[in-house]
Design a protein around this motif. Structure first.
Motif, mmCIF file in Angstrom:
data_model
loop_
_atom_site.group_PDB
_atom_site.id
_atom_site.type_symbol
_atom_site.label_atom_id
_atom_site.label_comp_id
_atom_site.label_asym_id
_atom_site.label_seq_id
_atom_site.Cartn_x
_atom_site.Cartn_y
_atom_site.Cartn_z
ATOM 1 N N GLU A 7 0.790 -1.221 0.000
ATOM 2 C CA GLU A 7 0.000 0.000 0.000
ATOM 3 C C GLU A 7 0.829 1.282 0.000
ATOM 4 O O GLU A 7 0.297 2.348 -0.328
ATOM 5 N N ALA A 8 2.084 1.197 0.394
ATOM 6 C CA ALA A 8 2.939 2.401 0.390
ATOM 7 C C ALA A 8 4.359 2.000 0.010
ATOM 8 O O ALA A 8 5.293 2.167 0.808
ATOM 9 N N PRO A 9 4.563 1.449 -1.184
ATOM 10 C CA PRO A 9 5.891 0.933 -1.556
ATOM 11 C C PRO A 9 6.960 2.006 -1.657
ATOM 12 O O PRO A 9 8.142 1.689 -1.673
ATOM 13 N N GLU A 10 6.533 3.285 -1.722
ATOM 14 C CA GLU A 10 7.529 4.348 -1.847
ATOM 15 C C GLU A 10 8.171 4.729 -0.520
ATOM 16 O O GLU A 10 9.168 5.461 -0.493
ATOM 17 N N ILE A 11 7.605 4.238 0.610
ATOM 18 C CA ILE A 11 8.136 4.576 1.937
ATOM 19 C C ILE A 11 9.144 3.503 2.358
ATOM 20 O O ILE A 11 8.805 2.316 2.418
ATOM 21 N N PRO A 12 10.391 3.873 2.629
ATOM 22 C CA PRO A 12 11.394 2.874 3.013
ATOM 23 C C PRO A 12 11.110 2.269 4.388
ATOM 24 O O PRO A 12 10.717 2.973 5.313
ATOM 25 N N VAL A 13 11.314 0.934 4.464
ATOM 26 C CA VAL A 13 11.119 0.198 5.709
ATOM 27 C C VAL A 13 12.421 -0.519 6.070
ATOM 28 O O VAL A 13 12.956 -1.271 5.249
ATOM 29 N N ILE A 14 12.932 -0.278 7.277
ATOM 30 C CA ILE A 14 14.120 -0.969 7.779
ATOM 31 C C ILE A 14 13.670 -1.915 8.878
ATOM 32 O O ILE A 14 12.950 -1.518 9.794
ATOM 33 N N VAL A 15 14.072 -3.196 8.756
ATOM 34 C CA VAL A 15 13.705 -4.167 9.792
ATOM 35 C C VAL A 15 14.868 -4.382 10.731
ATOM 36 O O VAL A 15 16.034 -4.269 10.354
ATOM 37 N N VAL A 16 14.518 -4.664 12.000
ATOM 38 C CA VAL A 16 15.523 -4.911 13.039
ATOM 39 C C VAL A 16 15.470 -6.390 13.377
ATOM 40 O O VAL A 16 14.435 -6.911 13.783
ATOM 41 N N SER A 17 16.605 -7.079 13.156
ATOM 42 C CA SER A 17 16.648 -8.527 13.353
ATOM 43 C C SER A 17 17.728 -8.868 14.362
ATOM 44 O O SER A 17 18.761 -8.193 14.443
ATOM 45 N N VAL A 56 18.762 4.453 2.774
ATOM 46 C CA VAL A 56 17.443 4.119 2.217
ATOM 47 C C VAL A 56 16.654 5.377 1.875
ATOM 48 O O VAL A 56 15.881 5.380 0.904
ATOM 49 N N LEU A 57 16.817 6.458 2.654
ATOM 50 C CA LEU A 57 16.123 7.703 2.332
ATOM 51 C C LEU A 57 16.640 8.297 1.026
ATOM 52 O O LEU A 57 15.859 8.818 0.218
ATOM 53 N N GLU A 58 17.951 8.192 0.806
ATOM 54 C CA GLU A 58 18.516 8.677 -0.461
ATOM 55 C C GLU A 58 18.001 7.829 -1.623
ATOM 56 O O GLU A 58 17.671 8.346 -2.695
ATOM 57 N N ARG A 59 17.935 6.538 -1.404
ATOM 58 C CA ARG A 59 17.398 5.661 -2.450
ATOM 59 C C ARG A 59 15.940 6.003 -2.754
ATOM 60 O O ARG A 59 15.529 6.049 -3.916
ATOM 61 N N ALA A 60 15.141 6.254 -1.709
ATOM 62 C CA ALA A 60 13.740 6.619 -1.920
ATOM 63 C C ALA A 60 13.619 7.919 -2.706
ATOM 64 O O ALA A 60 12.761 8.061 -3.588
ATOM 65 N N ARG A 61 14.514 8.868 -2.356
ATOM 66 C CA ARG A 61 14.478 10.147 -3.084
ATOM 67 C C ARG A 61 14.796 9.956 -4.563
ATOM 68 O O ARG A 61 14.110 10.493 -5.447
ATOM 69 N N LEU A 62 15.834 9.157 -4.851
ATOM 70 C CA LEU A 62 16.224 8.927 -6.236
ATOM 71 C C LEU A 62 15.144 8.173 -7.005
ATOM 72 O O LEU A 62 14.868 8.467 -8.181
ATOM 73 N N LEU A 63 14.525 7.181 -6.343
ATOM 74 C CA LEU A 63 13.454 6.434 -7.009
ATOM 75 C C LEU A 63 12.273 7.342 -7.328
ATOM 76 O O LEU A 63 11.665 7.239 -8.394
ATOM 77 N N LYS A 64 11.941 8.237 -6.396
ATOM 78 C CA LYS A 64 10.834 9.149 -6.645
ATOM 79 C C LYS A 64 11.172 10.095 -7.780
ATOM 80 O O LYS A 64 10.348 10.351 -8.668
ATOM 81 N N ASN A 113 13.256 9.521 -10.194
ATOM 82 C CA ASN A 113 13.262 8.750 -11.434
ATOM 83 C C ASN A 113 11.840 8.457 -11.901
ATOM 84 O O ASN A 113 11.517 8.557 -13.087
ATOM 85 N N SER A 114 10.966 8.089 -10.945
ATOM 86 C CA SER A 114 9.582 7.802 -11.308
ATOM 87 C C SER A 114 8.887 9.044 -11.845
ATOM 88 O O SER A 114 8.191 8.995 -12.867
ATOM 89 N N ASP A 115 9.106 10.165 -11.137
ATOM 90 C CA ASP A 115 8.500 11.413 -11.601
ATOM 91 C C ASP A 115 9.017 11.793 -12.983
ATOM 92 O O ASP A 115 8.258 12.245 -13.849
ATOM 93 N N TYR A 116 10.339 11.579 -13.178
ATOM 94 C CA TYR A 116 10.942 11.916 -14.463
ATOM 95 C C TYR A 116 10.363 11.065 -15.585
ATOM 96 O O TYR A 116 9.987 11.565 -16.654
ATOM 97 N N ARG A 117 10.252 9.762 -15.341
ATOM 98 C CA ARG A 117 9.719 8.874 -16.379
ATOM 99 C C ARG A 117 8.249 9.192 -16.673
ATOM 100 O O ARG A 117 7.828 9.193 -17.842
ATOM 101 N N LEU A 118 7.481 9.443 -15.611
ATOM 102 C CA LEU A 118 6.072 9.780 -15.826
ATOM 103 C C LEU A 118 5.935 11.062 -16.637
ATOM 104 O O LEU A 118 5.126 11.145 -17.572
ATOM 105 N N ARG A 119 6.752 12.045 -16.271
ATOM 106 C CA ARG A 119 6.692 13.314 -17.015
ATOM 107 C C ARG A 119 7.101 13.119 -18.470
ATOM 108 O O ARG A 119 6.481 13.655 -19.386
#
Length: 532
Positions: free
Chosen positions: A72-82, A119-127, A129-135
């Protein structure tokens, strides 16, 4: 990280509190939840920028949280603690959609900051890139529909695009026009591309598929292939993606083909896989270290008992020998079916053998403990190459005895030391020796380890020469590629030489191979010599 909203989901209040304090200290706004269900409620209410979740929790565990957010929110980075011992759970969570993971207990909270920033930098770049491709796709579609009124604006976008763009027409895919990026990517002039057409740059084996795919397009259809082979002017092969659709240009139906060099993306994916595999390997080595330490303790105790008692027994036997010899001559007494003279000599040999065996066990256990122990000096230690060879020989003694009757070591007398991690260089040598031993067709073939000083180059040379089956040139060129192995069916991972090459490169050295089928292989490590 300043102003970043972070949601912490963990059923342990102390863990949540310590993580929250650290994150707030670096400028984050922190939200907290005690279980997965509460965490999801807070997430969909406040929409944080980052989620940090434990895996083992009541009501709804971390796996459920990851799966729901990935859907439901794949654009939000999730870090798991194991937990440290639960690497498989962390990997499973990443398969469900987690972006990264950290192990607890955290020895350095800076690890959390580094992982979060990544992961926040990756999320920013993915967004972006996605915005760029959509545009871009929206713009191309719009220009296609309005080509009659806005041909000049479309033409400007076409020429300035970073991807290689070719306008093709006809069944032979003649190139009508191209942008500058296409000339740069393939190395041809515009005239050469127009004369040769699309077949000039598409690999022959790929051309029928590309031609059929473009010919079958209707209005609104898109032809897309993520990876195909292309050919540059100098004959080099490129892996490119191709995306094509029909457009009307100057009143003529054409194929708009956009191509992008995928080499950098493929290399990045390989590096990511390698980094992940090295992380798993590091975890295995950590577990191995704990196992070896426990085994060493269990073996050393009885071995010390054997060694001490055998030495005492040797002294007692030495004192008894004259008495046994004298009694044996006078009375004809036998021990174990042997005359006392013979028994006295045999007993001394047996006791000496027990002592040598005990010393051998102690040496092997020490070698294993040293190999598995974390090297506190890192890359700033002083490496004794002679000791590296000796320790590797001790650890692999069983393999050597099982594989060959001819194992040689040749070290120069003037061998200088090397700066770096002795443990890592020993790991490299063990990898090279195992490969060399596995390449031997029978026990009559041998392996030779040599170390010398190249004074003009100020380097120490460490070479492993085997008389094995050798390799073809194609195999030789792929030896250090990640996940390439000629022994996959025998359990090979294809990571040993890749990791070895990385270790040597980190030490400022080189790892090279010479081989021909039937003549064996020479693996040579060159490391900068320590200056006196």
């Amino acid at each position: 990280m300043n102003g970043t909203r972070v949601l912490i989901i963990d059923d342990e209040p102390m863990v949540r509190s310590s993580l929250a304090i650290f994150l707030e200290d670096i400028g984050c706004h922190v939200l907290q939840a005690g279980h997965g269900s509460q965490g999801l409620d807070i997430f969909f209410r406040d929409r944080p920028d980052l989620v940090l979740t434990d895996l083992r929790m009541p009501i709804l565990d971390g796996f459920g949280v990851v799966e729901r957010l990935a859907a439901e929110a794949p654009e939000i980075p999730v870090i798991v603690v194991s937990g440290i011992g639960n690497i498989r759970e962390a990997i499973h969570a990443m398969h469900l959609g987690a972006w990264d993971y950290i192990s607890k207990p955290l020895e350095e909270l800076e690890e959390l900051e580094i992982t979060a920033r990544r992961v926040l930098e990756r999320a920013r770049l993915l967004k972006e890139n996605s915005d760029y491709r959509l545009r871009l796709e929206d713009l191309v579609s719009q220009r296609t529909r309005q080509l009659a009124e806005s041909e000049q604006r479309f033409h400007q976008l076409f020429l300035q695009h970073d991807d290689a763009i070719l306008l093709c027409r006809g069944g032979k895919l003649e190139i009508f026009e191209m942008n500058r990026a296409a000339c740069t990517l393939f190395g041809y002039t515009g005239r050469e591309l127009i004369q040769g057409g699309l077949p000039l740059v598409i690999a022959p084996e790929e051309l029928p598929m590309v031609s059929a795919g473009l010919a079958g397009l209707s209005d609104g259809d898109i032809f897309l292939r993520e990876q195909i082979s292309a050919i540059t002017k100098d004959g080099s092969r490129l892996t490119v993606s191709i995306k094509g659709w029909r457009v009307v240009y100057d009143g003529t139906v054409m194929h708009y083909c956009s191509m992008r060099d995928m080499g950098a993306k493929i290399r990045a994916q390989q590096e990511a896989r390698l980094a992940h595999s090295r992380l798993i390997q590091a975890n295995k080595m950590s577990s191995l270290g704990l196992l070896v330490s426990g085994m060493a303790h269990e073996i050393n105790n009885p071995n010390n008992f054997i060694g001490v008692n055998a030495a005492l027994l040797q002294d007692i036997w030495g004192d008894m020998r004259p008495l046994l010899t004298e009694q044996g001559r006078d009375q004809g007494i036998t021990l174990g079916g042997l005359a006392l003279d013979d028994a006295a000599e045999t007993g001394a040999g047996l006791i000496a053998g027990i002592i040598r065996g005990s010393e051998r066990i102690a040496a092997v256990v020490k070698g294993l403990k040293d190999f598995s122990r974390k090297d506190p000096a890192g890359l700033e230690g002083v490496i004794d190459i002679r000791r590296v060879i000796s320790d590797a020989r001790t650890i692999l003694d069983h393999h050597i005895q099982a594989r060959t009757d001819h194992f040689e070591i040749d070290c120069s007398d003037d061998l200088p030391s090397v700066r770096g991690s002795q443990q890592q260089i020993e790991q490299v040598l063990i990898n090279l020796l195992i490969n060399a031993l596995q390449a031997l067709p029978d026990r009559s073939r041998g392996v030779r380890v040599s170390a010398s000083h190249d004074e003009p180059a100020s380097e120490v040379l460490l070479a492993v020469n085997d008389q094995g089956c050798g390799m073809e040139a194609d195999t030789l060129s792929k030896l250090t590629e990640p996940f390439f192995s000629t022994r996959i069916s025998e359990g090979g991972t294809g990571l040993g030489l890749t990791i070895s090459s990385t270790i040597i490169r980190d030490h400022g050295g080189t790892l090279s191979f010479l081989s021909e089928p039937g003549t064996g292989t020479v693996a040579t490590v060159r490391l900068p010599a320590e200056r006196p």
